[in-house]
Design a protein around this motif. Structure first.
Motif, PDB file in Angstrom:
ATOM      1  N   UNK A 235     -35.419   9.095  38.375  1.00 34.80           N
ATOM      2  CA  UNK A 235     -36.005   9.963  37.362  1.00 34.80           C
ATOM      3  C   UNK A 235     -37.394   9.445  37.009  1.00 34.80           C
ATOM      4  N   UNK A 236     -38.242  10.346  36.537  1.00 35.96           N
ATOM      5  CA  UNK A 236     -39.602   9.999  36.118  1.00 35.96           C
ATOM      6  C   UNK A 236     -39.874  10.609  34.760  1.00 35.96           C
ATOM      7  N   UNK A 237     -40.504   9.813  33.909  1.00 34.79           N
ATOM      8  CA  UNK A 237     -40.879  10.285  32.585  1.00 34.79           C
ATOM      9  C   UNK A 237     -42.233   9.691  32.241  1.00 34.79           C
ATOM     10  N   UNK A 238     -43.024  10.403  31.486  1.00 32.84           N
ATOM     11  CA  UNK A 238     -44.356   9.943  31.116  1.00 32.84           C
ATOM     12  C   UNK A 238     -44.270   8.821  30.092  1.00 32.84           C
ATOM     13  N   UNK A 239     -45.126   7.834  30.289  1.00 36.37           N
ATOM     14  CA  UNK A 239     -45.130   6.745  29.312  1.00 36.37           C
ATOM     15  C   UNK A 239     -45.561   7.282  27.940  1.00 36.37           C
ATOM     16  N   UNK A 240     -45.100   6.563  26.893  1.00 36.24           N
ATOM     17  CA  UNK A 240     -45.371   6.920  25.509  1.00 36.24           C
ATOM     18  C   UNK A 240     -44.941   8.343  25.176  1.00 36.24           C
ATOM     19  N   UNK A 241     -43.889   8.800  25.848  1.00 31.99           N
ATOM     20  CA  UNK A 241     -43.355  10.115  25.535  1.00 31.99           C
ATOM     21  C   UNK A 241     -42.643  10.055  24.181  1.00 31.99           C
ATOM     22  N   UNK A 242     -42.397  11.214  23.594  1.00 27.73           N
ATOM     23  CA  UNK A 242     -41.752  11.269  22.277  1.00 27.73           C
ATOM     24  C   UNK A 242     -40.283  10.890  22.389  1.00 27.73           C
ATOM     25  N   UNK A 243     -39.722  10.399  21.302  1.00 25.39           N
ATOM     26  CA  UNK A 243     -38.302  10.058  21.255  1.00 25.39           C
ATOM     27  C   UNK A 243     -37.486  11.325  21.474  1.00 25.39           C
ATOM     28  N   UNK A 244     -36.443  11.195  22.283  1.00 26.27           N
ATOM     29  CA  UNK A 244     -35.595  12.336  22.607  1.00 26.27           C
ATOM     30  C   UNK A 244     -36.043  13.124  23.823  1.00 26.27           C
ATOM     31  N   UNK A 245     -37.159  12.714  24.454  1.00 23.87           N
ATOM     32  CA  UNK A 245     -37.615  13.396  25.671  1.00 23.87           C
ATOM     33  C   UNK A 245     -36.590  13.213  26.781  1.00 23.87           C
ATOM     34  N   UNK A 246     -36.215  14.294  27.432  1.00 25.74           N
ATOM     35  CA  UNK A 246     -35.219  14.249  28.503  1.00 25.74           C
ATOM     36  C   UNK A 246     -35.817  13.543  29.708  1.00 25.74           C
ATOM     37  N   UNK A 247     -35.110  12.507  30.173  1.00 26.94           N
ATOM     38  CA  UNK A 247     -35.530  11.755  31.349  1.00 26.94           C
ATOM     39  C   UNK A 247     -34.918  12.360  32.607  1.00 26.94           C
ATOM     40  N   UNK A 248     -33.652  12.707  32.556  1.00 27.83           N
ATOM     41  CA  UNK A 248     -32.952  13.282  33.697  1.00 27.83           C
ATOM     42  C   UNK A 248     -31.483  13.438  33.381  1.00 27.83           C
ATOM     43  N   UNK A 249     -30.709  13.916  34.336  1.00 25.84           N
ATOM     44  CA  UNK A 249     -29.286  14.135  34.146  1.00 25.84           C
ATOM     45  C   UNK A 249     -28.515  13.512  35.299  1.00 25.84           C
ATOM     46  N   UNK A 250     -27.481  12.755  34.947  1.00 22.90           N
ATOM     47  CA  UNK A 250     -26.608  12.143  35.942  1.00 22.90           C
ATOM     48  C   UNK A 250     -25.513  13.146  36.283  1.00 22.90           C
ATOM     49  N   UNK A 251     -25.347  13.428  37.557  1.00 27.91           N
ATOM     50  CA  UNK A 251     -24.328  14.374  38.023  1.00 27.91           C
ATOM     51  C   UNK A 251     -23.161  13.602  38.608  1.00 27.91           C
ATOM     52  N   UNK A 252     -21.910  14.082  38.292  1.00 28.89           N
ATOM     53  CA  UNK A 252     -20.696  13.452  38.827  1.00 28.89           C
ATOM     54  C   UNK A 252     -19.621  14.504  39.027  1.00 28.89           C
ATOM     55  N   UNK A 253     -18.717  14.266  39.971  1.00 29.03           N
ATOM     56  CA  UNK A 253     -17.600  15.169  40.259  1.00 29.03           C
ATOM     57  C   UNK A 253     -16.310  14.356  40.378  1.00 29.03           C
ATOM     58  N   UNK A 254     -15.160  15.071  40.230  1.00 32.39           N
ATOM     59  CA  UNK A 254     -13.838  14.450  40.359  1.00 32.39           C
ATOM     60  C   UNK A 254     -12.964  15.393  41.145  1.00 32.39           C
ATOM     61  N   UNK A 255     -12.259  14.880  42.157  1.00 26.81           N
ATOM     62  CA  UNK A 255     -11.458  15.721  43.046  1.00 26.81           C
ATOM     63  C   UNK A 255     -10.139  16.136  42.432  1.00 26.81           C
ATOM     64  N   UNK A 256      -9.766  15.540  41.318  1.00 25.72           N
ATOM     65  CA  UNK A 256      -8.503  15.906  40.698  1.00 25.72           C
ATOM     66  C   UNK A 256      -8.586  17.321  40.149  1.00 25.72           C
ATOM     67  N   UNK A 257      -7.422  17.777  39.588  1.00 22.45           N
ATOM     68  CA  UNK A 257      -7.317  19.172  39.153  1.00 22.45           C
ATOM     69  C   UNK A 257      -8.315  19.455  38.046  1.00 22.45           C
TER      70      UNK A 257
END
Length: 888
Positions: A235-257
């Motif tokens: 992920x990339x984010x600008x330095x000195x960005x405001x608090x709460x700025x979205x950096x990125x999202x982690x994606x995950x999956x599970x094979x169970x039901x």
């Protein structure tokens, strides 16, 4: 007995009321092709109370929603005989109801058709087994039974997936009892459910006693799969960005039901929680501070955990590394390494590097946030300096671009500012400045003109030697003009003389504003000043030339073509130009001049042009039209315009003239030249046959035939040649007396332009001699002593003083004299026989014809004079004088 009956009846009523919660059978007409999401029908659940209900379809191709709506899961092709399945309805107490669903393809039902109630089929409910069951195997599952077992002795058989298809041999059935068994472990992630078919067969004939029905085995999920990362972790984010700025999202999956705790994942960070945070349910990483500084740390590695069972301690988990990179912003201005810079430069020097000024910048290298731009904010009002950026080192390069004068300025103080290509953001810092001191060093200089460029105004055409100005220089050290000499460096037209000692400028030649050496009314020269130490200085004199009216308007295109038209509608545009400027040029006035002015008229005059057109219809020809053109001051002169009136092509060009029988000048000259050559050839023949002015006589040695002239070179009996009766007057004039015989001589010669004879007719007296050759046609008639229109006597003219025509006429007179003399001789000797025919001579003479005029039959070349043969000898004999022949 009655009591038992009542209990049985109560049980039956209880079952009836329990089963009446839902309808027992649903028949639906559907299309042959069913798409996912298609609504088949709906189970009526109004009589099943308010408690929660669980609805399960025996056919995995259909699903039932909580409100009883039956939906298609995937694409289904309904067979012609229809498709059937059942729906299990279970309340919170565990009681089950079954609803049979029958599907038939859409078609119209005949009005006369009798609707019959379908017999209830055997309908074993779906059942489930756990995945990863450890056994022991085989393990009993459920019993299946067909309603036909009441009437027949049946046995059961199963086939399809899990039995005869993959996974083969997983299930089996006890034929007699219908007990289903499982023989191994099943993975739900591979087989979420297995549907095979059950058959009831008659034990006696092995015929099916009922329709086969699908048996659905649902595999119950077990939390045997840990969640896995499925998306990018950088992920990339600008330095000195405001608090709460979205950096990125982690994606995950599970094979169970899905939609169970087995697949409910919780996200968490194991480090960097002071700078970043992650949402536990969505996996979104955000900045936890606004102090992220790329210059402190460019990358952050975050240990991330994903755990199912909603993060419970017994949940399965995985960990991964999320890399967060900070992008640069221009939050650091360039800073100077010194508080002041000093340098030095020699006066009168230019385009020299004076200083290299280094700076530091913490931002990302080779980006607009790092690249420096320098500016001289103070001290460069005269433009002596320029500063550039070294693209490699980012240093400032200070140049002197205009020479400095030590006598005027010993020190130059500058203020420099360094900034970036990108503006500052995320900081309170500002662009920095630094003072720079440049010392100017002295050197001995040459003289300098008080004005680097001297501007003088001069009227054109002023007399030679006119003083137009003075251009002097001074020594910058002494501020004096003493002992300075002046010389001219450049003067393209040599129009100006420079006085060596005084610097005076005088005209040497006529100054012409219209000269090509003058550009934009300006003429310039360069002057050099030299002091006693041979130091030099240069200056430029710009001479602004004022115009005078020394040019008259002239026609730019004096040759015009006017296409002939019916009437007088055609016209040509006459344009004029004056090399002078206003008010000595246009607008012009146009006037017609000359005798033929009434044939033309001028229309549509503008400032510099006028339309010329015929005043009346004129024939095709070339006309010279005089026009008087005057400028605004009345200065002008008459000019002629050549106008050719002709038939034109489509492009406005005169058409070529048609061929005419009238000969042009060159044709006439060519014919005259050919005639002149013919005359010269005839004169040559005459000169050969003539004497030097005395009478000629025939030789006395005539043959017995008595002929005067012998005609030879005949291959057959020749033509008769009869002599004409020629008489000679008593006065000796060249006149033939017709009273002595009325003879005449007539000669016709026809010749072409090249001198070759193609026809000749000669008539002598009453006899005719005719000869056909090629050539030009001429006609000579001699009668009564007259040749053409002139009468000539026996006078003799010198050939060198004669014209061509006189020579021709004189030759005719000489021939007449000879013929008259010959006739006179004949009268004395052969008076009784005037005309003498010549006899056949036999073999032709090698001399050929001896007639003087026979030479005309030969080519016009005079080469024959170089080798004269027998013909000339015979002719010479004829022309021999009497004295030579022994006469008196």
């Amino acid at each position: 007995m009655l009591q038992v009956f009542c209990h049985v009846l109560l049980l039956l009523l209880t079952c009836f009321y329990a089963e009446s919660c839902v309808q027992q059978h649903i028949e639906a007409q559907v299309p042959k092709m069913l798409e996912p999401g298609y609504v088949v029908s709906q189970v009526n659940l109004n009589g099943c109370g308010d408690g929660p209900l669980e609805l399960i379809s025996s056919d995995p191709a259909f699903t039932v929603q909580t409100d009883g709506t039956i939906l298609v899961v995937w694409v289904i092709v309904v067979p012609r005989d229809g498709r059937s399945f059942w729906i299990t309805v279970q309340d919170h107490t565990g009681h089950n109801w079954f609803v049979d669903v029958s599907l038939s393809t859409t078609r119209k039902v005949s009005k006369n058709a009798v609707l019959k109630r379908a017999k209830r089929r055997w309908s074993p409910p779906p059942f489930s087994i756990k995945e990863n069951d450890n056994g022991p195997f085989p393990k009993d599952m459920e019993m299946i039974a067909s309603d036909t077992s009441v009437n027949y002795s049946v046995y059961y058989k199963i086939n399809g997936p899990g039995v005869t298809e993959t996974p083969v041999g997983l299930f089996s059935v006890v034929p007699k009892s219908g007990l289903l068994r499982v023989h191994g472990t099943v993975d739900r992630e591979q087989y979420p459910n297995i549907v095979f078919r059950a058959h009831a067969l008659n034990s006696y004939n092995n015929q099916e006693t009922d329709d086969s029905l699908p048996i659905t085995v649902i595999i119950e999920d077990e939390n045997d799969n840990a969640p896995q990362f499925s998306g990018p972790m950088d992920f990339t984010v600008q330095e000195r960005c405001a608090m709460g700025t979205v950096v990125g999202k982690v994606e995950a999956t599970d094979r169970d039901e899905p939609n169970t705790l087995h697949t409910k994942i919780k996200y968490s960070l194991k480090n960097g929680t002071n700078l970043f945070s992650i949402d536990g349910s969505s996996g979104v990483i955000t900045a936890a501070t606004n102090m992220l500084d790329r210059e402190t740390a460019e990358k952050y590695i975050l240990e991330t955990e994903i755990r199912d069972m909603n993060g419970a301690s017994n949940g399965l988990f995985n960990t991964g590394r999320a890399v967060v990179t900070l992008s640069d912003i221009n939050d650091n201005p360039p800073t100077f390494t010194q508080s002041q810079y000093k340098g030095k430069v020699m006066e009168n020097k230019a385009n020299l590097l004076v200083l290299r000024i280094p700076v530091e910048d913490k931002d990302l290298k080779n980006t607009p946030n790092w690249k420096a731009v320098y500016e001289i904010t103070k001290g460069n009002e005269n433009g002596n300096f320029e500063i550039k950026t070294d693209p490699i080192t980012n240093e400032g390069l200070l140049y002197v671009t205009k020479p400095l004068d030590y006598e005027k300025q010993q020190t130059a103080n500058l203020d420099l500012m360094a900034r970036n290509e990108a503006p500052l953001v995320g900081t309170t810092s500002t662009w920095q400045k630094v003072p720079v001191e440049i010392a100017v060093e002295n050197e001995d200089e040459g003289p300098e003109f008080y004005a680097p460029v001297l501007v003088l105004k001069v009227k054109e055409n002023v007399p030679n030697g006119t003083l137009i100005g003075t251009y002097t220089a001074t020594d910058p050290e002494t501020k004096s003009s003493k002992d300075i000499k002046y010389y001219k460096l450049t003067d393209r037209g040599s129009w100006i003389n420079v006085m060596e000692n005084t610097g005076e400028l005088k005209t040497a030649m006529t100054i012409d504003r219209e000269s090509p050496l003058v550009y934009n009314n300006t003429y310039n020269i360069t002057v050099k000043a030299v002091d006693t130490s041979q130091k030099t200085g240069t200056g430029t004199v710009l001479i602004l030339i004022e115009d005078v009216n020394d040019n008259v308007p002239f026609i730019t295109k004096p040759d015009q073509v006017l296409c002939s038209k019916s009437g007088t509608g055609g016209s040509v545009l006459i344009e004029a130009k004056d090399l002078d400027q206003k008010p000595y040029s246009d607008p012009f006035t146009f006037e017609l001049e000359g005798e033929n002015a009434e044939q033309w008229k001028l229309t549509g005059a503008t400032g510099t042009s006028v339309m010329l057109q015929p005043a009346k219809e004129l024939p095709n020809d070339l006309y010279q039209v005089p026009i008087l053109i005057k400028d605004l001051q009345g200065n002008g002169e008459e000019q002629k315009v050549s106008v050719r009136i002709c038939d034109c092509t489509n492009e406005g060009v005169c058409m070529p003239q048609h061929f005419s029988t009238a000969l042009g000048v060159w044709g006439v000259l060519a014919m005259l030249l050919g005639l002149l050559l013919l005359l010269l050839l005839c004169l040559l023949c005459i000169f050969v046959c003539s004497t030097k002015g005395e009478k000629l006589a025939m030789a006395d040695d005539y043959d017995g035939n008595g002929g005067m002239l012998l005609k030879s070179n005949l291959e057959a009996p020749g033509e008769e040649v009869k002599d004409a009766m020629l008489l000679m007057s008593s006065t000796g004039a060249d006149i033939i007396d017709s009273s002595k015989g009325g003879g005449f001589l007539e000669q016709h010669t026809i010749m072409s332009s090249n001198g070759a004879t193609f026809g000749q007719k000669q008539t002598y007296g009453s006899g005719m001699y005719q000869n056909n050759m090629q050539g030009l046609m001429t006609t000579n008639t001699l009668s009564s002593g007259q040749y053409n229109t002139g009468m000539y006597g026996n006078s003799y003219k010198k050939h060198s003083t004669m014209s061509t025509m006189d020579m021709w006429r004189e030759s005719g007179i000489q021939l007449d004299s000879k013929l008259a003399y010959f006739r006179g001789e004949t009268d004395g000797r052969f008076a009784d026989d005037i005309l003498r025919p010549y006899g056949y001579e036999g073999v032709g003479s090698p001399a050929g014809s001896v007639g003087c005029c026979s030479i005309l039959g030969e080519p016009e070349s005079l080469d024959f004079l170089d080798s004269l043969g027998p013909k000339f000898k015979t002719l010479a004999d004829v022309c021999t004088s009497k004295s030579q022949r022994g006469g008196k």
